[in-house]
Design an enzyme around this catalytic site. Structure first.
Site, PDB file in Angstrom:
ATOM      1  N   GLU A 199       0.797  -1.195  -0.045  1.00  6.20           N
ATOM      2  CA  GLU A 199      -0.105   0.107  -0.042  1.00  6.20           C
ATOM      3  C   GLU A 199       0.838   1.256  -0.161  1.00  6.20           C
ATOM      4  OE1 GLU A 199      -4.473  -0.428   1.606  1.00  6.20           O
ATOM      5  OE2 GLU A 199      -3.150   0.460   3.104  1.00  6.20           O
ATOM      6  N   HIS A 211       7.326 -27.275  -1.200  1.00  7.04           N
ATOM      7  CA  HIS A 211       6.642 -28.182  -1.853  1.00  7.04           C
ATOM      8  C   HIS A 211       5.526 -27.910  -2.613  1.00  7.04           C
ATOM      9  CE1 HIS A 211       8.779 -31.367   1.036  1.00  7.04           C
ATOM     10  NE2 HIS A 211       8.916 -30.195   1.429  1.00  7.04           N
ATOM     11  N   LYS A 245     -13.813   0.800  -3.914  1.00 10.69           N
ATOM     12  CA  LYS A 245     -15.088   1.317  -2.986  1.00 10.69           C
ATOM     13  C   LYS A 245     -15.993   2.060  -3.773  1.00 10.69           C
ATOM     14  CE  LYS A 245     -11.850   1.912   1.107  1.00 10.69           C
ATOM     15  NZ  LYS A 245     -11.437   2.693   1.937  1.00 10.69           N
TER      16      LYS A 245
HETATM   17  O1  PA5 Z   1      -3.340   1.449   5.893  1.00 13.70           O
HETATM   18  C1  PA5 Z   1      -4.541   2.050   5.737  1.00 13.70           C
HETATM   19  O2  PA5 Z   1      -4.753   3.264   5.965  1.00 13.70           O
HETATM   20  C2  PA5 Z   1      -5.829   1.022   5.428  1.00 13.70           C
HETATM   21  O3  PA5 Z   1      -5.221  -0.237   5.266  1.00 13.70           O
HETATM   22  C3  PA5 Z   1      -6.683   1.136   6.541  1.00 13.70           C
HETATM   23  O4  PA5 Z   1      -6.006   0.785   7.745  1.00 13.70           O
HETATM   24  C4  PA5 Z   1      -7.831   0.177   6.132  1.00 13.70           C
HETATM   25  O5  PA5 Z   1      -8.779   0.607   5.131  1.00 13.70           O
HETATM   26  C5  PA5 Z   1      -8.916   0.374   7.445  1.00 13.70           C
HETATM   27  O6  PA5 Z   1      -9.574   1.827   7.746  1.00 13.70           O
HETATM   28  P1  PA5 Z   1     -10.225   2.263   8.963  1.00 13.70           P
HETATM   29  O7  PA5 Z   1      -9.409   1.986  10.157  1.00 13.70           O
HETATM   30  O8  PA5 Z   1     -10.513   3.774   8.639  1.00 13.70           O
HETATM   31  O9  PA5 Z   1     -11.521   1.414   8.869  1.00 13.70           O
END
Ligand code: PA5
Length: 447
Positions: free
Chosen positions: A284, A305, A419
């Site tokens: 990310e 394996h 989303k």
């Molecule tokens: O790293 C990030 O920002 C995302 O992976 C969030 O942690 C994830 O989308 C969850 O978001 P939230 O804590 O707002 O529900």
């Protein structure tokens, strides 16, 4: 005391010392951007000195609530996804007994998937258990944990009544704003705040991770102390001194040579979810603007394996980091049998770790010979201090590496695309325009 080491000596056929040292200016620049908060994403650098800033009173408050939950619950359900899920899961899997039945209380996770069977099974598990809930969402609006919390909240209120249910629910969210903060206030849930300058995937050392980790019986003060030691290991200038900087430099050199996938290969099952957490952190943070090293994880020797064949002889676009543990908690040895019918007496008296070490060495050499550049990240033991150092090391390394790749490591614009489509397809208001077009495109996609 240092508990993690990055060893790239075996890369010498691929990268020279000089090439790694050539990255010193890039490391300096990245450190400057982090320390002076002058790089992209500089409003999300709260994680950088978090282990130094976390004081005894914050730890004590988390521990106190965790103790209360430990005394009254058999199961804590942690509801969250992404950065609000993976850190706690990784830490608990790394430091706890291998089988959930041996853990008390059990910390189980939900809201990281959209699946009725999973939730049905979870409710079945809860039937004769005392339950508490930690709902974790920084934004407070994420769909997966949101709908899961609705189901669990309804179940809790039916089981315990609204007031008692509220006393068993802890919300971890933005300190001031958002739907979950509002609900926590209205219902009287206990709550923890997530600092606004710490992004989800960098939040394991905030209450997001620390609270469930503490409920699992892990020493969070030692974990944070380990992270503070990690801070020191990853602060200096120069690839010879800064292990995070060195690892970041190596990945960038290899990436520029066409090794576009990094496989993090572990040899201990307790490291599986550290890998999952690292995959999110790296993927990310770096995968944007048409660039980024693809982070993949393998569990050896299990995967030797299966995907071991691919690693040995597949497309030569992967480099490998072996994440290995020096000391396990227990030591089991292979017994001897007089008949030696399976021919394994040559291993009798040897511990599983001695055998695993040879598996690691054999795999490292085989992959190097098979044109996979490989280095090793060595962990001392399954302790809180080691884990704290490791978590901080990865956070710092990926931040540096992201800056070396010239991306903003702290945003994730790409996660919005699915989303938006999902919201439009589900009929959320504000997405009407996209909806008709998307419905046309999905007409042959029904499951
Ligand atoms: O790293 C990030 O920002 C995302 O992976 C969030 O942690 C994830 O989308 C969850 O978001 P939230 O804590 O707002 O529900």
């Amino acid at each position: 005391m240092q508990k993690i080491w990055y060893d790239d000596r075996f890369l010498s056929d691929y990268i020279s010392q000089g090439e790694i040292e050539n990255y010193n200016p890039a490391l300096s620049e990245a450190l400057k951007m982090l320390n002076e908060k002058s790089g992209p994403g500089n409003d999300y650098l709260g994680w950088l000195d978090l282990p130094l800033k976390t004081d005894a009173s914050q730890i004590a408050a988390i521990k106190e609530k965790a103790e209360e939950i430990r005394s009254k619950a058999d199961v804590l359900i942690c509801i969250g996804i992404g950065g609000s899920y993976l850190g706690a899961k990784a830490a608990i899997e790394f430091l706890s007994a291998s089988f959930e039945d041996l853990r008390k209380p059990r910390v189980v996770f939900a809201g990281h998937t959209i699946n009725s069977d999973y939730l049905g099974d979870l409710l079945e598990l809860l039937k004769d258990k005392e339950v508490a809930v930690n709902v974790i969402s920084k934004s407070g609006t994420t769909t997966e944990p949101g709908i899961t919390f609705r189901v669990i909240r309804q179940w809790m209120e039916e089981r315990y009544g609204r007031k008692e249910a509220a006393s068993r629910i802890v919300a971890t969210t933005d300190p001031n704003a958002g739907a979950l903060r509002k609900l926590a206030h209205e219902e009287g849930y206990a709550s923890f705040g997530i600092p606004s300058d710490v992004g989800g995937r960098f939040s394991v050392l905030t209450a997001v991770g620390l609270f469930p980790i503490a409920v699992a019986g892990i020493d969070i003060a030692a974990l944070v102390e380990g992270a503070a030691q990690g801070y020191e290991l990853c602060a200096p200038e120069g690839v010879d001194k800064n292990i995070a900087g060195r690892y970041a430099a190596v990945r960038n050199i290899l990436f520029r040579r066409g090794y576009t996938t990094e496989v993090m290969a572990t040899f201990q099952p307790q490291l599986h979810f550290i890998n999952e957490w690292w995959k999110q952190l790296a993927g990310e943070s770096e995968g944007k603007n048409g660039t980024g090293i693809f982070p993949a994880g393998l569990d050896y020797t299990t995967d030797l394996h299966s995907l071991g064949q691919w690693m040995q002889e597949g497309v030569r676009s992967v480099f490998e980091t072996f994440m290995v543990l020096k000391n396990t908690n227990a030591s089991v040895t292979v017994p001897s049998f007089d008949d030696d019918s399976d021919g394994l007496n040559y291993l009798s008296g040897k511990s599983f770790e001695q055998i695993n070490e040879k598996a690691y060495q054999g795999t490292l050499l085989a992959h190097l010979d098979g044109s996979v550049p490989a280095a090793t990240l060595m962990l001392q033991d399954r302790s809180e201090h080691t884990l704290g150092q490791l978590l901080y090391f990865f956070e710092k390394a990926i931040a540096i590496s992201g800056y070396m790749l010239r991306v903003n490591p702290f945003d994730q614009p790409g996660v919005e695309a699915y989303k938006k489509n999902m919201f439009a397809l589900l009929g959320k208001s504000g997405y009407e325009q996209q909806r008709d077009q998307l419905l046309l495109r999905t007409k042959d996609m029904s499951l």
